[in-house]
Design a protein around this motif. Structure first.
Motif, mmCIF file in Angstrom:
data_model
loop_
_atom_site.group_PDB
_atom_site.id
_atom_site.type_symbol
_atom_site.label_atom_id
_atom_site.label_comp_id
_atom_site.label_asym_id
_atom_site.label_seq_id
_atom_site.Cartn_x
_atom_site.Cartn_y
_atom_site.Cartn_z
ATOM 1 N N MET A 1 -88.962 41.912 45.597
ATOM 2 C CA MET A 1 -88.106 41.852 44.429
ATOM 3 C C MET A 1 -87.234 43.114 44.407
ATOM 4 O O MET A 1 -87.743 44.229 44.487
ATOM 5 N N PRO A 2 -85.918 42.940 44.321
ATOM 6 C CA PRO A 2 -85.027 44.107 44.334
ATOM 7 C C PRO A 2 -85.142 44.932 43.051
ATOM 8 O O PRO A 2 -85.454 44.413 41.982
ATOM 9 N N ARG A 3 -84.870 46.216 43.194
ATOM 10 C CA ARG A 3 -84.875 47.150 42.072
ATOM 11 C C ARG A 3 -83.608 47.998 42.143
ATOM 12 O O ARG A 3 -83.120 48.310 43.226
ATOM 13 N N ARG A 4 -83.111 48.396 41.006
ATOM 14 C CA ARG A 4 -81.910 49.225 40.979
ATOM 15 C C ARG A 4 -82.145 50.593 41.598
ATOM 16 O O ARG A 4 -81.210 51.218 42.073
ATOM 17 N N LYS A 5 -83.381 51.058 41.615
ATOM 18 C CA LYS A 5 -83.658 52.366 42.210
ATOM 19 C C LYS A 5 -83.371 52.361 43.716
ATOM 20 O O LYS A 5 -83.292 53.416 44.331
ATOM 21 N N GLN A 6 -83.164 51.182 44.293
ATOM 22 C CA GLN A 6 -82.771 51.103 45.700
ATOM 23 C C GLN A 6 -81.382 51.680 45.924
ATOM 24 O O GLN A 6 -81.007 51.968 47.058
ATOM 25 N N PHE A 7 -80.624 51.881 44.850
ATOM 26 C CA PHE A 7 -79.325 52.546 44.969
ATOM 27 C C PHE A 7 -79.495 53.962 45.519
ATOM 28 O O PHE A 7 -78.581 54.496 46.137
ATOM 29 N N ASN A 8 -80.653 54.600 45.293
ATOM 30 C CA ASN A 8 -80.896 55.926 45.862
ATOM 31 C C ASN A 8 -80.802 55.885 47.383
ATOM 32 O O ASN A 8 -80.150 56.734 47.996
ATOM 33 N N GLY A 9 -81.439 54.914 47.998
ATOM 34 C CA GLY A 9 -81.386 54.760 49.451
ATOM 35 C C GLY A 9 -80.005 54.382 49.937
ATOM 36 O O GLY A 9 -79.554 54.856 50.983
ATOM 37 N N ILE A 10 -79.322 53.542 49.178
ATOM 38 C CA ILE A 10 -77.965 53.134 49.547
ATOM 39 C C ILE A 10 -77.032 54.341 49.517
ATOM 40 O O ILE A 10 -76.208 54.524 50.411
ATOM 41 N N CYS A 11 -77.186 55.199 48.509
ATOM 42 C CA CYS A 11 -76.383 56.424 48.442
ATOM 43 C C CYS A 11 -76.636 57.291 49.671
ATOM 44 O O CYS A 11 -75.700 57.761 50.322
ATOM 45 N N SER A 12 -77.893 57.486 49.985
ATOM 46 C CA SER A 12 -78.269 58.331 51.116
ATOM 47 C C SER A 12 -77.740 57.772 52.433
ATOM 48 O O SER A 12 -77.160 58.503 53.246
ATOM 49 N N THR A 67 -62.035 50.828 52.191
ATOM 50 C CA THR A 67 -62.408 49.448 52.481
ATOM 51 C C THR A 67 -63.737 49.397 53.231
ATOM 52 O O THR A 67 -64.619 48.598 52.886
ATOM 53 N N TYR A 68 -63.883 50.248 54.247
ATOM 54 C CA TYR A 68 -65.115 50.230 55.018
ATOM 55 C C TYR A 68 -66.321 50.608 54.161
ATOM 56 O O TYR A 68 -67.337 49.912 54.179
ATOM 57 N N TYR A 69 -66.229 51.687 53.393
ATOM 58 C CA TYR A 69 -67.393 52.134 52.625
ATOM 59 C C TYR A 69 -67.684 51.237 51.425
ATOM 60 O O TYR A 69 -68.839 51.104 51.025
ATOM 61 N N ARG A 70 -66.684 50.570 50.895
ATOM 62 C CA ARG A 70 -66.934 49.550 49.865
ATOM 63 C C ARG A 70 -67.768 48.436 50.481
ATOM 64 O O ARG A 70 -68.779 48.003 49.920
ATOM 65 N N GLY A 71 -67.369 47.996 51.671
ATOM 66 C CA GLY A 71 -68.111 46.955 52.369
ATOM 67 C C GLY A 71 -69.506 47.406 52.769
ATOM 68 O O GLY A 71 -70.460 46.626 52.716
ATOM 69 N N ALA A 72 -69.648 48.681 53.160
ATOM 70 C CA ALA A 72 -70.968 49.196 53.553
ATOM 71 C C ALA A 72 -71.930 49.147 52.383
ATOM 72 O O ALA A 72 -73.087 48.738 52.535
ATOM 73 N N VAL A 73 -71.465 49.555 51.199
ATOM 74 C CA VAL A 73 -72.324 49.506 50.008
ATOM 75 C C VAL A 73 -72.728 48.060 49.723
ATOM 76 O O VAL A 73 -73.904 47.772 49.458
ATOM 77 N N MET A 74 -71.781 47.152 49.810
ATOM 78 C CA MET A 74 -72.087 45.748 49.529
ATOM 79 C C MET A 74 -73.046 45.168 50.577
ATOM 80 O O MET A 74 -73.944 44.402 50.234
ATOM 81 N N ARG A 75 -72.874 45.543 51.861
ATOM 82 C CA ARG A 75 -73.785 45.059 52.910
ATOM 83 C C ARG A 75 -75.199 45.589 52.689
ATOM 84 O O ARG A 75 -76.176 44.854 52.865
ATOM 85 N N LEU A 76 -75.314 46.863 52.311
ATOM 86 C CA LEU A 76 -76.640 47.431 52.047
ATOM 87 C C LEU A 76 -77.286 46.780 50.827
ATOM 88 O O LEU A 76 -78.496 46.540 50.812
ATOM 89 N N MET A 77 -76.475 46.489 49.808
ATOM 90 C CA MET A 77 -77.009 45.787 48.640
ATOM 91 C C MET A 77 -77.516 44.403 49.045
ATOM 92 O O MET A 77 -78.601 43.993 48.628
ATOM 93 N N ALA A 78 -76.743 43.700 49.851
ATOM 94 C CA ALA A 78 -77.151 42.359 50.291
ATOM 95 C C ALA A 78 -78.428 42.431 51.123
ATOM 96 O O ALA A 78 -79.317 41.588 50.975
ATOM 97 N N ALA A 79 -78.537 43.449 51.977
ATOM 98 C CA ALA A 79 -79.736 43.605 52.795
ATOM 99 C C ALA A 79 -80.972 43.872 51.932
ATOM 100 O O ALA A 79 -82.084 43.526 52.314
ATOM 101 N N ASN A 80 -80.753 44.480 50.767
ATOM 102 C CA ASN A 80 -81.842 44.751 49.832
ATOM 103 C C ASN A 80 -81.986 43.649 48.786
ATOM 104 O O ASN A 80 -82.713 43.819 47.799
ATOM 105 N N GLU A 81 -81.264 42.534 48.986
ATOM 106 C CA GLU A 81 -81.290 41.384 48.080
ATOM 107 C C GLU A 81 -80.908 41.750 46.648
ATOM 108 O O GLU A 81 -81.420 41.183 45.680
ATOM 109 N N MET A 82 -79.976 42.709 46.509
ATOM 110 C CA MET A 82 -79.502 43.136 45.191
ATOM 111 C C MET A 82 -78.249 42.329 44.825
ATOM 112 O O MET A 82 -77.348 42.195 45.651
#
Length: 147
Positions: A1-12, A67-82
């Motif tokens: 189950m995804p959690r918003r705290k996964q944004f910490n890892g996405i930031c890193s 454009t690239y980093y916007r997509g990177a954030v979205m790809r990482l969110m998708a990988a974390n099922e967010m």
């Protein structure tokens, strides 16, 4: 189950890619180009908004990075099922702190208003095409492979 705290890892993870030597624009290291741009503009900070239709400073050619980093954030969110609607805002800030130092920070704001951050200080020299070797092949951030 995804959690918003996964944004910490996405930031890193996103910031690690941003400060990487593999982050290049037109075959040259992007951070050196950002430093040169800021020095020539007489400014200290470059803010790259990662939202659709975001604006970058006049005369900059950094829309590929946004454009690239916007997509990177979205790809990482998708990988974390967010779900995408959890992302309210995101930006990367590049600040010169000395002649060869820069402070890089990413801030992601969730739909609940909480801000998640990661930052690093890096050594960066201004871009000089006479002293640098240009990467061959398709240009753009080389860490974009596998988009």
């Amino acid at each position: 189950m995804p959690r918003r705290k996964q944004f910490n890892g996405i930031c890193s993870d996103t910031l690690a890619s941003f400060v990487s030597r593999y982050n290049d624009l037109d075959g040259y290291w992007a951070l050196g180009q950002y430093a040169t741009f800021l020095m020539q503009a007489g400014e200290q900070h470059l803010q790259i908004q990662l939202q659709e239709n975001s604006r970058l400073p006049a005369r900059s050619r950094f829309s590929a990075s946004a454009t690239y980093y916007r997509g990177a954030v979205m790809r990482l969110m998708a990988a974390n099922e967010m779900p995408p609607n959890w992302l309210a805002d995101a930006c990367i800030i590049f600040s010169l702190t000395g002649p060869t130092n820069a402070f890089c920070e990413i801030a992601i704001t969730s739909d609940l208003g909480k801000v998640y951050r990661a930052n690093r200080t890096v050594e960066v020299k201004p871009h000089n095409p006479l002293l640098e070797h240009r990467r061959s092949g398709n240009f753009g951030p080389s860490n974009q492979r596998g988009e």
